[in-house]
Design a protein around this motif. Structure first.
Motif, PDB file in Angstrom:
ATOM      1  N   LYS A 104      -7.068  15.591  17.707  1.00 47.79           N
ATOM      2  CA  LYS A 104      -6.395  15.369  16.442  1.00 47.79           C
ATOM      3  C   LYS A 104      -5.607  16.611  16.048  1.00 47.79           C
ATOM      4  CE  LYS A 104      -9.740  12.184  14.374  1.00 47.79           C
ATOM      5  NZ  LYS A 104     -10.716  11.997  13.267  1.00 47.79           N
ATOM      6  N   LYS A 105      -4.479  16.381  15.403  1.00 48.29           N
ATOM      7  CA  LYS A 105      -3.678  17.493  14.909  1.00 48.29           C
ATOM      8  C   LYS A 105      -4.491  18.265  13.878  1.00 48.29           C
ATOM      9  CE  LYS A 105       0.691  18.537  12.595  1.00 48.29           C
ATOM     10  NZ  LYS A 105       1.838  17.989  11.848  1.00 48.29           N
TER      11      LYS A 105
ATOM     12  N   ALA B 282      -4.826  24.685   8.717  1.00 48.99           N
ATOM     13  CA  ALA B 282      -3.709  25.472   9.249  1.00 48.99           C
ATOM     14  C   ALA B 282      -3.254  26.547   8.266  1.00 48.99           C
ATOM     15  CB  ALA B 282      -2.548  24.552   9.608  1.00 48.99           C
ATOM     16  N   GLU B 283      -3.265  26.210   6.967  1.00 48.15           N
ATOM     17  CA  GLU B 283      -2.769  27.174   5.980  1.00 48.15           C
ATOM     18  C   GLU B 283      -3.701  28.372   5.815  1.00 48.15           C
ATOM     19  OE1 GLU B 283      -4.252  25.735   1.615  1.00 48.15           O
ATOM     20  OE2 GLU B 283      -2.787  24.437   2.578  1.00 48.15           O
ATOM     21  N   GLN B 284      -4.928  28.282   6.385  1.00 48.51           N
ATOM     22  CA  GLN B 284      -5.875  29.389   6.239  1.00 48.51           C
ATOM     23  C   GLN B 284      -5.758  30.430   7.363  1.00 48.51           C
ATOM     24  OE1 GLN B 284      -9.855  28.268   4.625  1.00 48.51           O
ATOM     25  NE2 GLN B 284      -9.115  26.153   4.742  1.00 48.51           N
ATOM     26  N   PHE B 285      -5.042  30.094   8.447  1.00 54.22           N
ATOM     27  CA  PHE B 285      -4.895  31.048   9.548  1.00 54.22           C
ATOM     28  C   PHE B 285      -4.111  32.299   9.132  1.00 54.22           C
ATOM     29  CE2 PHE B 285      -6.735  27.811  12.063  1.00 54.22           C
ATOM     30  CZ  PHE B 285      -7.137  28.402  13.260  1.00 54.22           C
ATOM     31  N   PRO B 286      -2.953  32.161   8.448  1.00 58.64           N
ATOM     32  CA  PRO B 286      -2.263  33.385   8.018  1.00 58.64           C
ATOM     33  C   PRO B 286      -3.111  34.247   7.096  1.00 58.64           C
ATOM     34  CG  PRO B 286      -0.838  31.454   7.805  1.00 58.64           C
ATOM     35  CD  PRO B 286      -2.202  30.939   8.102  1.00 58.64           C
TER      36      PRO B 286
END
Length: 871
Positions: free
Chosen positions: A77-78, A84-88
């Motif tokens: 799953k994508k 995703a927004e927590q990686f930066p």
């Protein structure tokens, strides 16, 4: 032996994201994965006390495995956007901790981890790999430990070579062979069909490797197993290759360059953690034995001003920029609010002015000194929550000049969803600092930080392109609202007493009607007693139950509205009893010595940008029933010759929708002054305008306003008491007639998903964290908010700007007529008889031409001797 801690960042963030319930900051930033990751990091630092820490990440894009096997990891799953927004964020945090990050095109984090672990092992360093991925177990050796997260992120199991063999019966290297046989669904590694985990372990324990298994197929029992091993020999070897972690990636590691946690950016880290609202993490960090926590506060120079002489001297010496906070003794009544202390910073000094003590000693000189400071336009003033101070100064006949910035208002514009805008909270968030000490010391230290907060917020206002909104609307509005608070609204006390008698009579009459219908007396205000009457005695259908019995809330009564004539009576009874307590008896308690009520207008409360009022709330008087409207009769002009002027924007939210969507059909309707609801009814019901019935118009009105609020077909069907199918048809026809509106609203939802916020016509920002929620109901709420916030917020922008313009024009013309109240889209003015025509023209002109728009704004103006008459 030195220790190296390697963090498998993707695996840990992924594990934390799914293990920890959804967490968001007030700005809508998701933080559950970050929270879990940091918790694990601190736990490992405390337990292992590593000399070096590194973090490995997967790089976006295909790896060499994808090039060799197109279906590698296919079907995964994508990654959710909330993760995703927590990686930066975690990368920024690692940078502040001086933890080296590794990622490399064409390779996975596993390969970087494997290569670094082997490099460290050769250099006689003990390695601890922290991961949620069991693939890393193949790296376990005498000096390489693999820490696997189990439940959540803090419960772990650690394996070296010996403990791995003891538990699994194969060596870590042979674990690759096991995986090559059984495959891996998560990575889409095929393995050998029909070979499960148990069989794979047994085969490798017996023969040692995949190659030896394939060399001994004749000795293996089981016809089908033999056939599969023979058929899928090459696939087994290939699967082993895919499962093997590369330990020689093209990165040159240098332990001297791998920074440890000793040189971390303490201030930057604190600011980030406060922004993420993870104050507990700062406490954990501070308790680390390896970090000697320095004082969070710098010494400040405090000068105590508690005499009229020292205050007068200060008032003459001040120049340049000053930063003001203050403390009041509050009361429900405007006349009783007192200015107690003033905290003032100038250059590097902080002054603690004990104003109430100075007033008691020498009132005239106290007021003179304050006037000297406040009316000096050459002194630039930054104030936190300036409106209340200005309102107090109004009582003392002191104006304020040189007031250039209000940090509370700026913080509100940057994030309207905060719970509070007190300066201490802003210092915590933006400076990452706690302030300690006695009560007075804290207030002085907080004031000393106001300049830093100003610099940050001033910069953010510019960065977010909110200069026009701040400097043309919100900042000048401070003076308008302060003026309204100071002026107050005159009350006819004898009328209020008469109304109190009338309400008591109405309440008694309604009570008797309810008792007659119930055929017994009971406590109408008791949900338990009312529930028994409705659902047991009258046998009405039960809509909802609670832990304590039947629910009788407003939603339940709405659904029972047509089931029994007692229901409308109960609804009415609730309304008039609330009106009586809040607005009849309530108003009596807040009438001031001047015979007026001085409501407080709140500029930093609503997320939409609309104003609110308290003590009392004059914006929320229910007018569904005549008794509610009657309350407006007690609001009268200041003097007998004066009149009240009510100026109300006509259908402003629909006009804003037309403007922002640029839908030509709706714009055209407003340009031709059409009855928009009648016109919509004509379109929806496909009849000529002259044949539209009142019911048709009413339903079209519900559709029009429902669209503004992002209504669903289900909700519309409930409101109109029609089927969901009919409601869906109404909405479909509506969007066919106004095609750009549908595109505009859909665009708002996408904008909110992408940015986390939406914008109004003047760039007011509303964060919508709900739109990224995994819960379907919460997400749907977010979509409705995304559609409505720009429209409602733009309406707020317009009325606020109009208030500023009208206020300024009345002052420019030196008129005595004044704005005294704002209720959503309506302005109320106290107007002098001889100024009436001029004021009407000013208000109409300023309100209708407030912004350059394709859609004409129209204002309805009414005049009366009471608010009731003017409305």
């Amino acid at each position: 032996m030195e220790r190296l801690l390697i963090l498998d960042s993707n695996a840990l963030l992924n594990r934390a994201f799914y293990a920890i319930p959804e967490l968001t900051t007030s700005e809508g930033i998701h933080t559950n994965a970050v929270y879990g990751f940091v918790n694990m990091l601190f736990k490992m630092k405390e337990e292992l006390k590593p000399d070096y820490i590194v973090a490995a990440f997967d790089k976006k894009g295909p790896t060499f495995r994808h090039k060799e096997y197109e279906d590698y990891k296919a079907g995964r799953k994508k990654m959710p956007s909330e993760l995703a927004e927590q990686f930066p964020i975690i990368k920024e945090l690692l940078g502040l901790l001086s933890i080296t990050k590794y990622e490399l095109d064409g390779f996975e984090a596993d390969d970087i981890i494997g290569s670094l672990a082997k490099y460290a092992e050769k250099n006689n360093i003990e390695v601890f790999i922290v991961t949620g991925d069991r693939d890393a177990l193949q790296l376990a050796s005498e000096n390489i430990n693999v820490v696997i997260t189990k439940k959540g992120v803090t419960e772990t199991a650690t394996y070296n070579y010996k403990s791995f063999v003891d538990e699994f019966g194969v060596t870590p290297t042979q674990f690759i062979d096991v995986k090559g046989l059984m495959g891996d669904k998560s990575d889409n590694i095929p393995g050998v069909p029909g070979v499960g985990e148990k069989t794979a372990y047994k085969l490798i324990q017996t023969y040692g490797s995949i190659e030896q298994v394939l060399n001994n197929i004749d000795n293996i029992s089981g016809k089908k197993l033999k056939e599969n091993l023979e058929t899928y020999r090459e696939q087994a070897i290939f699967s082993k290759k895919l499962a093997t972690i590369v330990t020689e990636v093209p990165i040159e590691f240098n332990l001297d360059e791998i920074k440890s946690q000793e040189s971390y950016d303490r201030d930057g880290l604190k600011k980030l953690l406060f922004k993420l609202q993870m104050k507990s993490m700062i406490d954990k960090l501070s308790k680390g034995n390896e970090i000697e926590e320095e004082s969070l506060e710098e010494a400040i120079d405090i000068t105590y001003i508690n005499s009229s002489e020292s205050f007068l001297e200060l008032s003459k010496d001040l120049k340049g920029e000053i930063y003001i906070t203050y403390e009041t003794i509050n009361s429900e009544k405007y006349s009783e609010i007192i200015l107690k202390n003033i905290y003032l910073s100038s250059d590097s000094k902080t002054y603690f002015i004990k104003f109430d003590e100075i007033v008691n000693e020498d009132k005239d000189n106290a007021y003179l000194s304050l006037k000297t400071i406040m009316e000096n336009k050459d002194i630039k003033k930054v104030i936190h929550n300036g409106k209340s101070l200005i309102t107090i100064l109004n009582k003392l006949n002191i104006s304020i000049e040189g007031f250039e910035f209000d940090t509370a208002i700026a913080a509100y514009l940057i994030n309207s969803a905060r719970n509070a805008y007190d300066l201490l909270s802003l210092i915590n968030e933006y400076l990452g600092e706690d302030v300690n000490g006695s009560d007075d010391e804290i207030k002085c230290k907080v004031n000393s930080k106001l300049k830093d907060i100003y610099n940050i917020l001033h910069g953010k206002i510019e960065d977010e392109k909110m200069e026009e909104l701040y400097y043309k609307v919100e900042h000048p509005l401070i003076f308008v609202l302060s003026s309204m608070e100071s002026l107050g609204f005159n009350i006819n006390k004898s009328m209020l007493e008469d109304l109190a008698v009338k309400f008591k009579e109405e309440i008694t009459t309604t009570e008797k009607e309810i008792f007659d219908l119930a055929e017994e007396e009971f406590n109408i205000n008791s949900p338990k007693q009312l529930g028994k009457i409705l659902f047991e005695k009258l046998d009405l259908p039960v809509i909802k139950k609670t832990k304590t019995g039947y629910s009788t809330n407003a939603e339940v009564l709405e659904k029972l509205q047509d089931k029994h004539e007692i229901i409308p009576k109960i609804t009415y009874y609730r309304q008039i009893t609330k009106l009586n307590s809040t607005y009849v008896e309530g108003l009596k308690n807040v009438i001031d010595v001047d015979g007026k009520i001085h409501s407080t207008f709140n500029q930093t409360v609503t997320t939409t940008g609309r104003l609110s009022s308290t003590e009392p709330n004059l914006q929320n008087i229910p007018i569904k029933y005549e008794m509610g409207r009657e309350i407006r009769k007690v609001f009268i002009p200041d003097e007998s010759e004066d009149v009240l002027l009510s100026c109300d924007y006509s259908q402003i939210e629909l006009r804003v929708l037309a403007e922002m969507s640029q839908d030509e059909n709706m714009i055209d309707a407003f340009k031709h002054h059409s009855d928009i609801h009648r016109k919509t009814a004509s379109e929806v019901f496909k009849v000529p305008v002259e044949e539209v019935t009142s019911l048709m118009r009413s339903r079209a009105k519900a559709v029009n306003f429902g669209i503004v609020y992002g209504i669903s077909d289900f909700s519309l069907s409930q409101d109109l008491h029609i089927t969901k199918k009919e409601a869906a048809e109404y909405m479909e026809i509506y969007f066919d007639r106004y095609p750009k509106i549908k595109g505009y609203l859909d665009g708002l939802i996408e904008e909110a998903k992408e940015n986390g916020y939406v914008l109004t016509i003047l760039n007011r920002r509303r964060f919508i964290p709900e739109i990224k929620a995994s819960n379907r109901i919460v997400k749907a709420l977010g979509e409705r908010l995304a559609m409505n916030a720009p429209i409602q917020g733009s309406a707020a922008d317009i009325i606020k700007l109009a208030m500023v313009n009208v206020y300024n024009k009345l002052r420019e013309k030196e008129l005595k007529s004044k704005i005294i109240l704002q209720v959503h889209d309506e302005l109320i003015l106290n107007v002098k008889k001889d100024e009436l025509e001029e004021v009407k023209n000013i208000v109409k002109n300023e309100m209708e031409k407030v912004l350059e728009m394709k859609v004409p704004l129209e204002v309805d103006i009414n005049i009366g001797k009471t608010w009731y008459e003017a409305k």
